[in-house]
Design a protein around this motif. Structure first.
Motif, short mmCIF file in Angstrom:
data_model
loop_
_atom_site.label_atom_id
_atom_site.label_comp_id
_atom_site.label_asym_id
_atom_site.label_seq_id
_atom_site.Cartn_x
_atom_site.Cartn_y
_atom_site.Cartn_z
N GLU A 272 0.83 -1.21 0.00
CA GLU A 272 0.00 0.00 0.00
C GLU A 272 0.86 1.26 0.00
N GLU A 273 1.92 1.27 0.85
CA GLU A 273 2.79 2.45 0.89
C GLU A 273 3.56 2.61 -0.42
N VAL A 274 3.96 1.48 -1.01
CA VAL A 274 4.69 1.53 -2.28
C VAL A 274 3.80 2.10 -3.38
N ARG A 275 2.55 1.65 -3.44
CA ARG A 275 1.62 2.17 -4.46
C ARG A 275 1.40 3.67 -4.28
N LYS A 276 1.30 4.11 -3.04
CA LYS A 276 1.11 5.54 -2.77
C LYS A 276 2.32 6.34 -3.25
N ALA A 277 3.53 5.81 -2.99
CA ALA A 277 4.75 6.48 -3.44
C ALA A 277 4.81 6.54 -4.96
N TYR A 278 4.35 5.46 -5.61
CA TYR A 278 4.32 5.44 -7.08
C TYR A 278 3.38 6.52 -7.61
N GLU A 279 2.22 6.67 -6.99
CA GLU A 279 1.25 7.68 -7.43
C GLU A 279 1.81 9.09 -7.31
N TYR A 280 2.69 9.32 -6.32
CA TYR A 280 3.32 10.62 -6.14
C TYR A 280 4.53 10.80 -7.07
N GLY A 281 4.92 9.73 -7.77
CA GLY A 281 6.11 9.79 -8.61
C GLY A 281 7.39 9.83 -7.80
N ALA A 282 7.36 9.25 -6.58
CA ALA A 282 8.49 9.37 -5.66
C ALA A 282 9.43 8.16 -5.68
N LEU A 283 9.04 7.08 -6.35
CA LEU A 283 9.85 5.86 -6.31
C LEU A 283 11.14 6.01 -7.14
N GLU A 284 12.27 5.93 -6.47
CA GLU A 284 13.56 5.96 -7.16
C GLU A 284 14.09 4.54 -7.37
N ILE A 285 14.03 3.72 -6.30
CA ILE A 285 14.45 2.32 -6.39
C ILE A 285 13.38 1.46 -5.74
N LEU A 286 12.83 0.52 -6.50
CA LEU A 286 11.82 -0.40 -5.99
C LEU A 286 12.48 -1.74 -5.69
N LEU A 287 12.39 -2.17 -4.46
CA LEU A 287 12.96 -3.46 -4.02
C LEU A 287 11.84 -4.48 -3.91
N VAL A 288 12.00 -5.62 -4.58
CA VAL A 288 10.97 -6.67 -4.58
C VAL A 288 11.63 -8.01 -4.30
N ALA A 289 11.14 -8.74 -3.31
CA ALA A 289 11.64 -10.09 -3.03
C ALA A 289 11.09 -11.05 -4.07
N ASP A 290 11.95 -11.95 -4.57
CA ASP A 290 11.50 -12.85 -5.64
C ASP A 290 10.34 -13.75 -5.20
N GLU A 291 10.32 -14.15 -3.94
CA GLU A 291 9.22 -14.98 -3.45
C GLU A 291 7.92 -14.19 -3.44
N PHE A 292 7.97 -12.92 -3.03
CA PHE A 292 6.80 -12.04 -3.07
C PHE A 292 6.31 -11.87 -4.50
#
Length: 343
Positions: A272-292
């Motif tokens: 949820e926080e990541v999506r909110k940051a994306y909507e603001y255009g604030a994401l510089e580096i997105l970290l995603v676990a392969d299992e997730f």
């Protein structure tokens, strides 16, 4: 990993591979997904065999299955791919393909994802990298790990109490550590730990086995075991030996993320926080676990979201959940972001 043949039209088609190690099997766990068609050699009962007999004649056939489930058995050194038979000796029923290092398989996808192609390329490149062992040692305790593509795997350990006659006991301890090392194949050995035990063991090794000592490099670490392994990776020792490795990158990103979270800075975690940051255009580096990533693909089109982040000049980093930084990321919800600005 070895690529035997590649037949792609755009992002659709077939790639024929030969996994060469247990690390390659781990990569395949995240490359093969439900709905793919996989071909490989397997054993099936001959049609002429009596179905009631226990000594059925088994024949080797090339079978194709539409994948329903993929399981990685690290300690059994195999990948189990289960699904519905779509081609082969009998085009009906279910079957499980057991893939081991050295066994060829073909993967056919309606759409190959960029991350999957990059993972194959990384596996091919990693097959040319040297084998590295990491020994973390302090007085009376030593833990040995082997560098895998997913991280550092602990493979052995020794704990020995010293009595008053510390000199002989210490020498005996070093002898036991050396015997432990003799049971593991490696091209390079990193010896790390707190205190002077690492330097003293290195001197012991030079006297005992000069050939092994030539493969050894000393490094600092404040702890032994997994904490020590992570420190060694963070210090860049592994990178100096084997070039740029993804686990060193993972450890660095995770450290930066935790630092920002601790000071309520430019970081978010959880979907949820990541999506909110994306909507603001604030994401510089997105970290995603392969299992997730694997789990979420069954719920929604997360790959489109990753592409959208990249289209907004964000960097997407897929982290291994087999290694400590990826495990920590999973504990934070499996996804997090380092931000251009605080929101």
């Amino acid at each position: 990993m070895k690529i035997v043949e590649e037949s792609l039209k755009g992002d659709q088609g077939e790639i024929k591979l030969i996994p060469e190690s247990v690390e390659d099997l781990w990569h395949l766990k995240y490359i093969i997904e439900p709905g793919d068609v996989v071909f490989s050699l397997t054993k099936r009962a001959s049609e002429s065999s009596d179905k009631l007999r226990s000594d059925k004649q088994m024949v080797t056939v090339r079978l194709g299955i539409r994948v329903e489930k993929v399981e990685f058995h690290k300690f059994a050194n195999r990948l189990r791919i289960s699904g519905v038979i779509v081609a082969g000796i009998d085009e009906s029923g279910h079957h499980t393909l057991n893939i081991i290092p050295g066994k060829e398989l073909s993967i056919i996808k309606e759409r190959w994802k960029d991350e999957q192609i990059e993972r194959i390329k990384a596996a091919v490149e990693s097959s040319n990298r040297p084998d590295i062992a990491i020994l973390t040692i302090e007085e009376g305790d030593a833990v040995l790990g082997v560098l895998r593509q997913w991280g550092v795997e602990e493979v052995a350990g020794i704990s020995k109490s010293y009595g008053k006659d510390r000199g002989d006991s210490r020498k005996e301890f070093f002898g036991d550590v050396y015997a432990m090392l003799k049971n593991v194949d490696f091209n390079y050995l990193i010896v790390a730990g707190p205190g002077f035990a690492k330097e003293d063991f290195y001197r012991f090794l030079k006297d005992k086995d000069p050939g092994m000592a030539e493969k050894a490099i000393l490094s600092d670490a404040s702890a032994i075991g997994m904490r020590g392994f992570v420190e060694v990776v963070r210090r860049g020792v592994v990178e100096r030996i084997a070039g740029e490795l993804r686990i060193a990158r993972d450890a660095e990103y995770l450290e930066k993320l935790l630092e920002e979270i601790s000071k309520d800075g430019k970081a978010v975690y959880g979907i949820e926080e990541v999506r909110k940051a994306y909507e603001y255009g604030a994401l510089e580096i997105l970290l995603v676990a392969d299992e997730f990533l694997r789990e979420e693909r069954e719920k929604w089109d997360i790959d489109s979201f990753l592409r959208d982040v990249e289209n907004m000049n964000g960097k997407v980093v897929i982290m291994s959940s087999e290694f400590e930084p990826g495990k920590q990321l999973m504990a934070l919800g499996g996804i997090a972001g380092l931000l251009r600005f605080k929101i």
